[in-house]
Design a protein around this motif. Structure first.
Motif, PDB file in Angstrom:
ATOM      1  N   VAL A 344      36.109  28.933  40.960  1.00 36.03           N
ATOM      2  CA  VAL A 344      37.035  28.966  42.106  1.00 36.03           C
ATOM      3  C   VAL A 344      37.867  27.689  42.138  1.00 36.03           C
ATOM      4  O   VAL A 344      39.094  27.734  42.267  1.00 36.03           O
ATOM      5  CB  VAL A 344      36.265  29.155  43.432  1.00 36.03           C
ATOM      6  CG1 VAL A 344      37.187  28.945  44.639  1.00 36.03           C
ATOM      7  CG2 VAL A 344      35.621  30.542  43.493  1.00 36.03           C
ATOM      8  N   LEU A 345      37.198  26.529  42.014  1.00 33.30           N
ATOM      9  CA  LEU A 345      37.924  25.255  42.099  1.00 33.30           C
ATOM     10  C   LEU A 345      38.953  25.138  40.974  1.00 33.30           C
ATOM     11  O   LEU A 345      40.004  24.527  41.133  1.00 33.30           O
ATOM     12  CB  LEU A 345      36.943  24.084  42.053  1.00 33.30           C
ATOM     13  CG  LEU A 345      36.123  23.850  43.334  1.00 33.30           C
ATOM     14  CD1 LEU A 345      35.031  22.812  43.095  1.00 33.30           C
ATOM     15  CD2 LEU A 345      37.022  23.409  44.490  1.00 33.30           C
ATOM     16  N   ARG A 346      38.631  25.735  39.819  1.00 28.97           N
ATOM     17  CA  ARG A 346      39.541  25.663  38.663  1.00 28.97           C
ATOM     18  C   ARG A 346      40.595  26.762  38.691  1.00 28.97           C
ATOM     19  O   ARG A 346      41.358  26.892  37.727  1.00 28.97           O
ATOM     20  CB  ARG A 346      38.729  25.785  37.370  1.00 28.97           C
ATOM     21  CG  ARG A 346      37.890  24.559  37.083  1.00 28.97           C
ATOM     22  CD  ARG A 346      36.989  24.795  35.874  1.00 28.97           C
ATOM     23  NE  ARG A 346      36.162  23.626  35.609  1.00 28.97           N
ATOM     24  CZ  ARG A 346      34.952  23.678  35.050  1.00 28.97           C
ATOM     25  NH1 ARG A 346      34.429  24.851  34.678  1.00 28.97           N
ATOM     26  NH2 ARG A 346      34.269  22.569  34.842  1.00 28.97           N
ATOM     27  N   ASN A 347      40.591  27.582  39.737  1.00 30.46           N
ATOM     28  CA  ASN A 347      41.536  28.698  39.855  1.00 30.46           C
ATOM     29  C   ASN A 347      41.500  29.609  38.640  1.00 30.46           C
ATOM     30  O   ASN A 347      42.534  30.118  38.191  1.00 30.46           O
ATOM     31  CB  ASN A 347      42.969  28.154  40.071  1.00 30.46           C
ATOM     32  CG  ASN A 347      43.092  27.429  41.398  1.00 30.46           C
ATOM     33  OD1 ASN A 347      42.878  28.016  42.448  1.00 30.46           O
ATOM     34  ND2 ASN A 347      43.415  26.135  41.346  1.00 30.46           N
ATOM     35  N   GLU A 348      40.304  29.818  38.104  1.00 30.72           N
ATOM     36  CA  GLU A 348      40.190  30.726  36.966  1.00 30.72           C
ATOM     37  C   GLU A 348      40.488  32.150  37.426  1.00 30.72           C
ATOM     38  O   GLU A 348      40.153  32.531  38.552  1.00 30.72           O
ATOM     39  CB  GLU A 348      38.775  30.636  36.362  1.00 30.72           C
ATOM     40  CG  GLU A 348      38.562  29.309  35.630  1.00 30.72           C
ATOM     41  CD  GLU A 348      37.138  29.120  35.109  1.00 30.72           C
ATOM     42  OE1 GLU A 348      36.330  30.062  35.224  1.00 30.72           O
ATOM     43  OE2 GLU A 348      36.859  28.019  34.602  1.00 30.72           O
ATOM     44  N   PRO A 349      41.119  32.937  36.573  1.00 32.84           N
ATOM     45  CA  PRO A 349      41.552  34.278  37.020  1.00 32.84           C
ATOM     46  C   PRO A 349      40.386  35.184  37.397  1.00 32.84           C
ATOM     47  O   PRO A 349      40.506  36.031  38.286  1.00 32.84           O
ATOM     48  CB  PRO A 349      42.320  34.827  35.809  1.00 32.84           C
ATOM     49  CG  PRO A 349      41.980  33.932  34.659  1.00 32.84           C
ATOM     50  CD  PRO A 349      41.541  32.616  35.210  1.00 32.84           C
ATOM     51  N   GLY A 389      45.103  22.327  42.642  1.00 35.18           N
ATOM     52  CA  GLY A 389      44.150  21.561  41.828  1.00 35.18           C
ATOM     53  C   GLY A 389      43.701  20.280  42.506  1.00 35.18           C
ATOM     54  O   GLY A 389      42.860  19.550  41.966  1.00 35.18           O
ATOM     55  N   GLU A 390      44.248  19.975  43.694  1.00 33.63           N
ATOM     56  CA  GLU A 390      43.833  18.753  44.396  1.00 33.63           C
ATOM     57  C   GLU A 390      42.353  18.822  44.808  1.00 33.63           C
ATOM     58  O   GLU A 390      41.645  17.822  44.786  1.00 33.63           O
ATOM     59  CB  GLU A 390      44.712  18.520  45.628  1.00 33.63           C
ATOM     60  CG  GLU A 390      46.144  18.126  45.271  1.00 33.63           C
ATOM     61  CD  GLU A 390      47.054  18.148  46.490  1.00 33.63           C
ATOM     62  OE1 GLU A 390      47.112  17.129  47.202  1.00 33.63           O
ATOM     63  OE2 GLU A 390      47.699  19.206  46.725  1.00 33.63           O
ATOM     64  N   ALA A 391      41.902  20.016  45.189  1.00 34.96           N
ATOM     65  CA  ALA A 391      40.495  20.172  45.578  1.00 34.96           C
ATOM     66  C   ALA A 391      39.595  19.936  44.366  1.00 34.96           C
ATOM     67  O   ALA A 391      38.571  19.241  44.455  1.00 34.96           O
ATOM     68  CB  ALA A 391      40.248  21.566  46.163  1.00 34.96           C
TER      69      ALA A 391
END
Lengths: 494, 494
Positions: A344-349, A389-391
């Motif tokens: 989730v944090l890496r915004n993986e699809p 990506g700040e999180a």
């Protein structure tokens, strides 16, 4: 008079004293029948359970052996002369007896009980008696008194900030690891969020167990302060900083008895948050047929109890009811949940959407506490901090500051796939059963153990499709997990 | 796999296992946090509390230490290889949890709980949880189910007689040692009366403690049978013959918690009497302001509960309400009560009248069970057997058969007289306070400790008259007793 001998025996959580059965000039067995003795030297005094020894190699004539807990708590050096006597039970036990008889206790009485419990003057059976009597009936003022008493006997953390935020979920939903997403979002925004979490109590893992896969969580109060000063936030194990020692003792009995009442829950959570120095708190109450809270009525009752106690303790709260109908995310177990969180944090699809949505919503509520944020804009700000990506960057800094683990532990090498026994649509997933399978497989002690859910409610499956995969670090663990899943997989296919 | 090592450590009543903290290839601390482990070897299995050891002198690598209780109950020899695992809690704990939640349990559920308790699968905290939940509410059928379950898990004595009588007092009245007078009267008449008694639970002494002053009470079932065959009666300690092992475990928790509900009382008493093979039972319920039963309403409720349970267990009962307004007799404590009993049996002129009257009345009710006795003539027959010395002769034969003690222990050498603080008539004597003073002075552990009452209710005293004398075997015991009497003597002078 007996001389203290320190015995290298750890009898957590109880104090244990060891005496030779014969030859001390009194009947040790009659002392033992009374279950507890008082050991006194100077102004130091403890109560201890008595074990009798028949071997002078372990304990000699004229000596009293003290196990680790008893030795540390009595705090006298080896060889010091002490006296023993039949322990007079703590005076506050009379209040416990009144509670058993159906009385309602006042603040002074609850305070006396909690003081004795925090000082380890109660045996587990006495603690159980108190907890079960409270489970029968506990008034709202009693719950407040319990909360206040628990804060009074522990440490309190202080932060030089007008706004110290936190977020807490009451638990019960496997995989619901939102704190590890909410905290970095909030930190990225710049709010102070010194989060302390527990290890698993009755679940397959707590936030501290999952965070520990990535970073050190056993942090001192000083270390926490240092990290918060730099990174705004921390994700530490609360047990180390002694925030609510009475609650820790209560939990050591609630856990094996699986007692989990609203009143104890509220007192435990609010006392820990107040002790941790929080000023504003978002509380997540998942509601669902197999969650801790199963009806709207119960959810409202719990909400009001939280609000009443928090208000009187000076804590601003926002209570959020969330969907507790099924596990959140895909992984259940320390390593598997850490993977979901990082995805989730890496915004993986392929990151689990429900975990992301749920975490962002909660982070939005926390950000709404910030006076600088325009009314109702917390949610979009949270989304922005995650997407940019700040999180993730904040999380990496927090991990680095706490002490990054060299490598994530491996997933359990013993695996088994639980299949659909028929075709159809998944209509229900039992949170308790999923948690039980994961625990039987070894979570949280075995960090790589747990489950990975392939399908969630509403999805269509064909007979023989894999519903979830069980991971275990040993053949025995896999066996226990499979037995449990065999008995009932937790999935209902309609 | 770990090899059993027997450790000479007695951890009554719990099973305790000992493991080296490090170097067994798994995290012993995580096992310990779960409180209980399962130890399995072949078909043998026990649950045990885990203590961690940091000294290889006590327990070595690859070994598991078992304390006395655990070693005996696992019943495997030293060196046998066993496995350990996280203990699955006994399945019946789910029923305990339902009871905590307010459910009423059925016979099978109560039976499962009692089976697990008798098999030592419950920890004290779990037993406390069960007892406190039952103290909150327990239905009459639940009480019956509890009674039946307790009988089913223990030994049962059998007597070849259509009429096996017994007499039981619910306790709470210091000095009320009627059994030691009733039993010899009944024996002299020729009825079968195999009386088993308990030691003190919360009182300064039980009948077994007092009888032990005169004779051996730790008798096997075989020895009891032999004595009853010859003398018609026996006065033995019930603990030895394992009549209601589950009740003994429950009492080990009730005692320190001072739990004493009607339901547990009825189940405990009736289960032990049925297990002892009694067919007809007189139950003495003293009623008074400081007795266990304090109002006529409560007395009737208790009577009905006894009657319901006894009838369904096939036991004929006669319930007698007696005067419980003050202690019975003069002495309180093992030696002092034995002296009172002998004075009555010997028809000594200064024998305590109230003890004699009370005992003869109860013996009359027991004799009334004998079909050969004309209706209502039990009392006069009891009086006759006492006055003629036949009861004393029966007692002497019983003492001889059980094993006469060489000499009665001495009265405590440390004495103090508690004086009237004003002149007037004694209007009340607090049974609980008198019991507490006697216990503080050392009874029953110190057989010669206790009180001797100089005055009873209704008597006129002058300021400075001695109300009672405290006896103790040590200066410390006397000090505790005097402190307690100083705080409140238990006497009210009007």
């Amino acid at each position: 008079m007996l001389r203290i001998r320190r015995l290298p025996i750890d009898t957590y959580p109880e104090n244990t004293a060891f005496l030779l059965r014969h030859a001390n000039g009194y009947s040790a067995e009659q002392f033992q029948a009374l279950r507890k003795i008082r050991v006194t030297g100077g102004s130091s005094e403890i109560l201890a359970t008595l074990a009798l020894v028949d071997d002078e190699g372990i304990i000699g004539h004229g000596e009293i052996g003290l196990g680790e807990q008893a030795y540390r708590r009595l705090n006298l050096s080896e060889g010091t002369e002490v006296e023993i006597a039949q322990a007079r039970p703590p005076a506050s036990l009379d209040y416990v007896r009144r509670k058993i008889d159906g009385d309602t206790l006042g603040e002074a009485e609850v305070g006396a009980i909690i003081g004795d419990i925090a000082a380890h003057r109660y045996s587990p059976m006495e603690i159980a008696a108190f907890l079960v009597a409270c489970a029968g009936f506990m008034s709202t003022p009693e719950t407040l008194a319990l909360t206040r008493a628990m804060v009074n006997v522990g440490n309190r953390l202080k932060w030089n900030a007008p706004l110290v935020v936190d977020k807490h979920c009451i638990g019960g939903i496997p995989g619901n690891r939102t704190s590890m997403i909410v905290v970095p979002i909030v930190a990225a925004h710049g709010l102070i969020c010194p989060k302390t979490s527990s290890r698993a109590i009755t679940s397959p893992c707590g936030t501290a167990d999952v965070m520990e896969v990535l970073a050190e969580v056993n942090l001192s109060a000083e270390k926490m302060a240092e990290i918060v000063a730099k990174e705004h936030a921390v994700l530490a194990w609360g047990g180390r900083v002694n925030l609510s020692p009475a609650d820790d003792v209560l939990i050591s009995v609630e856990r094996p008895l699986r007692l989990d009442t609203f009143e104890q829950m509220v007192a435990s959570i609010i006392s820990k948050k107040v002790a941790a120095g929080s000023t504003h708190l978002v509380i997540d109450i998942p509601v669902g047929p197999t969650a801790k809270v199963r009806s709207q009525n119960d959810a409202v009752r719990l909400r009001k109890l939280f609000e009443y106690v928090a208000r009187h303790m000076g804590l601003v709260t926002k209570i959020v009811f969330t969907d507790g109908s099924q596990p959140v995310g895909r992984g259940v177990g320390p390593v598997l949940e850490a993977r979901d969180v990082l995805a989730v944090l890496r915004n993986e699809p392929d990151a689990p959407e429900d975990l992301r949505d749920h975490a962002v919503a909660l982070a939005g509520h926390v950000l709404d506490f910030d006076p600088a944020i325009e009314g109702g804009k917390g949610y979009s700000r949270a989304l922005e901090l995650l997407a940019s990506g700040e999180a993730l960057a904040a999380m990496e800094r927090i991990i680095e500051a706490q002490g990054r683990k060299p490598a994530m532990p491996e997933l359990g090498g013993f695996q088994h796939e639980v299949k659909a026994h028929r075709s159809g649509r998944i209509v229900a997933i039992d949170c308790e059963r999923i948690a039980k399978v994961a625990r039987q497989a070894g979570a949280p002690m075995d960090q790589g153990a747990g489950l990975y859910l392939m399908h969630k409610i509403g999805e269509q499956v064909s007979k023989g499709d894999t519903l979830y995969r069980i991971y275990a670090g040993s053949q025995a663990g896999l066996g226990f997990g499979c037995d449990c899943a065999e008995e009932n997989s937790g999935y209902e296919i309609g």
